[in-house]
Design a protein around this motif. Structure first.
Motif, PDB file in Angstrom:
ATOM      1  N   LYS A  89       0.858  -1.174   0.000  1.00  0.00           N
ATOM      2  CA  LYS A  89       0.000   0.000   0.000  1.00  0.00           C
ATOM      3  C   LYS A  89       0.896   1.226   0.000  1.00  0.00           C
ATOM      4  O   LYS A  89       2.086   1.132  -0.239  1.00  0.00           O
ATOM      5  N   THR A  90       0.370   2.402   0.268  1.00  0.00           N
ATOM      6  CA  THR A  90       1.154   3.628   0.166  1.00  0.00           C
ATOM      7  C   THR A  90       2.008   3.846   1.404  1.00  0.00           C
ATOM      8  O   THR A  90       1.867   4.811   2.137  1.00  0.00           O
ATOM      9  N   SER A  91       2.946   2.917   1.637  1.00  0.00           N
ATOM     10  CA  SER A  91       3.803   3.055   2.805  1.00  0.00           C
ATOM     11  C   SER A  91       5.266   3.137   2.395  1.00  0.00           C
ATOM     12  O   SER A  91       5.777   2.255   1.765  1.00  0.00           O
ATOM     13  N   ILE A  92       5.895   4.233   2.754  1.00  0.00           N
ATOM     14  CA  ILE A  92       7.313   4.467   2.487  1.00  0.00           C
ATOM     15  C   ILE A  92       7.928   4.924   3.795  1.00  0.00           C
ATOM     16  O   ILE A  92       7.419   5.830   4.424  1.00  0.00           O
ATOM     17  N   LEU A  93       8.995   4.293   4.164  1.00  0.00           N
ATOM     18  CA  LEU A  93       9.726   4.744   5.339  1.00  0.00           C
ATOM     19  C   LEU A  93      10.892   5.572   4.854  1.00  0.00           C
ATOM     20  O   LEU A  93      11.661   5.124   4.042  1.00  0.00           O
ATOM     21  N   THR A  94      11.007   6.793   5.298  1.00  0.00           N
ATOM     22  CA  THR A  94      12.079   7.652   4.826  1.00  0.00           C
ATOM     23  C   THR A  94      12.915   8.146   5.985  1.00  0.00           C
ATOM     24  O   THR A  94      12.600   7.919   7.133  1.00  0.00           O
ATOM     25  N   LEU A  95      13.925   8.840   5.635  1.00  0.00           N
ATOM     26  CA  LEU A  95      14.848   9.356   6.616  1.00  0.00           C
ATOM     27  C   LEU A  95      14.208  10.371   7.518  1.00  0.00           C
ATOM     28  O   LEU A  95      13.395  11.144   7.096  1.00  0.00           O
ATOM     29  N   GLY A 129       2.898   1.251  12.205  1.00  0.00           N
ATOM     30  CA  GLY A 129       2.730   2.625  12.681  1.00  0.00           C
ATOM     31  C   GLY A 129       3.902   3.509  12.294  1.00  0.00           C
ATOM     32  O   GLY A 129       3.718   4.656  11.872  1.00  0.00           O
ATOM     33  N   ILE A 130       5.109   2.983  12.423  1.00  0.00           N
ATOM     34  CA  ILE A 130       6.299   3.749  12.040  1.00  0.00           C
ATOM     35  C   ILE A 130       6.304   3.988  10.534  1.00  0.00           C
ATOM     36  O   ILE A 130       6.569   5.097  10.070  1.00  0.00           O
ATOM     37  N   VAL A 131       6.004   2.969   9.767  1.00  0.00           N
ATOM     38  CA  VAL A 131       5.978   3.110   8.308  1.00  0.00           C
ATOM     39  C   VAL A 131       4.947   4.158   7.901  1.00  0.00           C
ATOM     40  O   VAL A 131       5.216   5.014   7.061  1.00  0.00           O
ATOM     41  N   SER A 132       3.775   4.140   8.512  1.00  0.00           N
ATOM     42  CA  SER A 132       2.735   5.119   8.196  1.00  0.00           C
ATOM     43  C   SER A 132       3.172   6.538   8.550  1.00  0.00           C
ATOM     44  O   SER A 132       2.926   7.481   7.804  1.00  0.00           O
ATOM     45  N   LEU A 133       3.821   6.679   9.697  1.00  0.00           N
ATOM     46  CA  LEU A 133       4.300   7.991  10.131  1.00  0.00           C
ATOM     47  C   LEU A 133       5.249   8.599   9.111  1.00  0.00           C
ATOM     48  O   LEU A 133       5.126   9.758   8.727  1.00  0.00           O
ATOM     49  N   PHE A 134       6.194   7.826   8.646  1.00  0.00           N
ATOM     50  CA  PHE A 134       7.176   8.326   7.703  1.00  0.00           C
ATOM     51  C   PHE A 134       6.646   8.459   6.280  1.00  0.00           C
ATOM     52  O   PHE A 134       7.258   9.115   5.450  1.00  0.00           O
ATOM     53  N   ASP A 135       5.519   7.866   6.001  1.00  0.00           N
ATOM     54  CA  ASP A 135       4.941   7.945   4.666  1.00  0.00           C
ATOM     55  C   ASP A 135       4.351   9.324   4.368  1.00  0.00           C
ATOM     56  O   ASP A 135       4.271   9.734   3.226  1.00  0.00           O
ATOM     57  N   GLU A 136       3.959  10.067   5.387  1.00  0.00           N
ATOM     58  CA  GLU A 136       3.284  11.350   5.210  1.00  0.00           C
ATOM     59  C   GLU A 136       4.299  12.488   5.200  1.00  0.00           C
ATOM     60  O   GLU A 136       4.504  13.186   6.192  1.00  0.00           O
ATOM     61  N   PRO A 176       7.446  18.354   9.156  1.00  0.00           N
ATOM     62  CA  PRO A 176       7.728  19.500  10.028  1.00  0.00           C
ATOM     63  C   PRO A 176       7.044  19.429  11.390  1.00  0.00           C
ATOM     64  O   PRO A 176       7.489  20.069  12.338  1.00  0.00           O
ATOM     65  N   LYS A 177       5.989  18.628  11.517  1.00  0.00           N
ATOM     66  CA  LYS A 177       5.292  18.516  12.806  1.00  0.00           C
ATOM     67  C   LYS A 177       6.077  17.696  13.819  1.00  0.00           C
ATOM     68  O   LYS A 177       5.891  17.857  15.016  1.00  0.00           O
ATOM     69  N   TRP A 178       6.942  16.793  13.366  1.00  0.00           N
ATOM     70  CA  TRP A 178       7.658  15.930  14.308  1.00  0.00           C
ATOM     71  C   TRP A 178       9.157  15.846  14.046  1.00  0.00           C
ATOM     72  O   TRP A 178       9.906  15.436  14.933  1.00  0.00           O
ATOM     73  N   GLY A 179       9.631  16.205  12.893  1.00  0.00           N
ATOM     74  CA  GLY A 179      11.051  16.112  12.574  1.00  0.00           C
ATOM     75  C   GLY A 179      11.831  17.281  13.155  1.00  0.00           C
ATOM     76  O   GLY A 179      11.409  18.438  13.037  1.00  0.00           O
ATOM     77  N   TYR A 180      12.940  17.002  13.774  1.00  0.00           N
ATOM     78  CA  TYR A 180      13.760  18.034  14.411  1.00  0.00           C
ATOM     79  C   TYR A 180      14.263  19.035  13.374  1.00  0.00           C
ATOM     80  O   TYR A 180      14.967  18.663  12.446  1.00  0.00           O
ATOM     81  N   LYS A 181      13.872  20.291  13.537  1.00  0.00           N
ATOM     82  CA  LYS A 181      14.308  21.407  12.693  1.00  0.00           C
ATOM     83  C   LYS A 181      13.866  21.293  11.233  1.00  0.00           C
ATOM     84  O   LYS A 181      14.413  21.957  10.366  1.00  0.00           O
ATOM     85  N   VAL A 182      12.897  20.445  10.934  1.00  0.00           N
ATOM     86  CA  VAL A 182      12.379  20.348   9.572  1.00  0.00           C
ATOM     87  C   VAL A 182      11.399  21.502   9.380  1.00  0.00           C
ATOM     88  O   VAL A 182      10.343  21.551   9.996  1.00  0.00           O
ATOM     89  N   ALA A 183      11.772  22.443   8.513  1.00  0.00           N
ATOM     90  CA  ALA A 183      10.944  23.622   8.274  1.00  0.00           C
ATOM     91  C   ALA A 183       9.940  23.400   7.154  1.00  0.00           C
ATOM     92  O   ALA A 183       8.866  24.012   7.152  1.00  0.00           O
ATOM     93  N   GLU A 184      10.294  22.545   6.195  1.00  0.00           N
ATOM     94  CA  GLU A 184       9.429  22.301   5.042  1.00  0.00           C
ATOM     95  C   GLU A 184       9.729  20.919   4.496  1.00  0.00           C
ATOM     96  O   GLU A 184      10.878  20.481   4.479  1.00  0.00           O
TER      97      GLU A 184
END
Length: 195
Positions: free
Chosen positions: A5-11, A67-74, A79-87
């Motif tokens: 399904k639409t699940s991508i785990l990214t950095l 759950g982790i895979v879903s989190l990183f897919d979006e 920016p809501k949870w990544g440290y210092k991610v502005a965009e």
């Protein structure tokens, strides 16, 4: 867990901010990795390789792999949870397990922000369900932004290993050159707060 399904785990883009840091670790581990810090169950290691520092984060958490895979897919929500991610924005989804995305990292003043375009691929071992996600910086996808330093070298790898009782062993690896001079205080702040 199916990754069809639409699940991508990214950095976790926070790692891009950690790519260089001072060599003041207190413990040595195998293959030249040195323990920089340990806090709240997260161990932060580094080693120097050809003039660039590498980073490794290690931890275990009790959470479903899906759950982790879903989190990183979006990507737009980084920016809501990544440290210092502005965009963060998705540029192209090649398949449910491959994508390209853009991200800008907020560096503290007086340093310039950094940005990067990453090509990410996700794989799952069918025998033990281990998920790996590798990302490599690529060029040519979006124009460079004035007063923002484009990261031209960034290689990351997430490894998620399911364990007994719902636990996940998580390892994150980064080899990146953030460009420009990064003062020790900024590096230490990233190492202390980011993970």
């Amino acid at each position: 867990m199916s990754l069809t399904k639409t699940s991508i785990l990214t950095l976790g883009l926070a790692g891009l901010f950690f790519s260089l840091f001072s060599p003041s670790a207190s413990a040595q581990v195998a293959d030249g990795w040195e323990l920089k810090t340990e806090k709240n169950g997260v161990k932060v290691y580094y080693r120097k390789n050809s003039g660039v520092y590498e980073l490794k984060l290690v931890t275990s958490i009790k959470v479903p792999l899906s759950g982790i895979v879903s989190l990183f897919d979006e990507v737009a929500k980084y920016p809501k949870w990544g440290y210092k991610v502005a965009e963060a924005r998705l540029l192209k989804r090649v398949s449910p397990t491959e994508m390209y995305y853009y991200s800008r990292i907020d560096f503290p003043w007086p340093m310039s922000d950094r940005d990067v375009v990453l090509h990410t691929k996700l794989e799952q071992n069918p025998h033990n369900n281990t998920v790996t996600s590798t990302s490599v910086a690529v060029s040519g996808w979006v124009p460079e932004v004035k007063d923002v330093v484009r990261l031209k070298k960034a290689n990351t790898k997430w490894t998620l290993i399911p364990g007994a009782g719902g636990w996940l062993y998580i390892e994150y690896y980064l080899n990146s050159d953030p460009g420009g001079n990064i003062p020790d205080w900024a590096i230490n702040m990233a190492l202390d707060m980011g993970p």
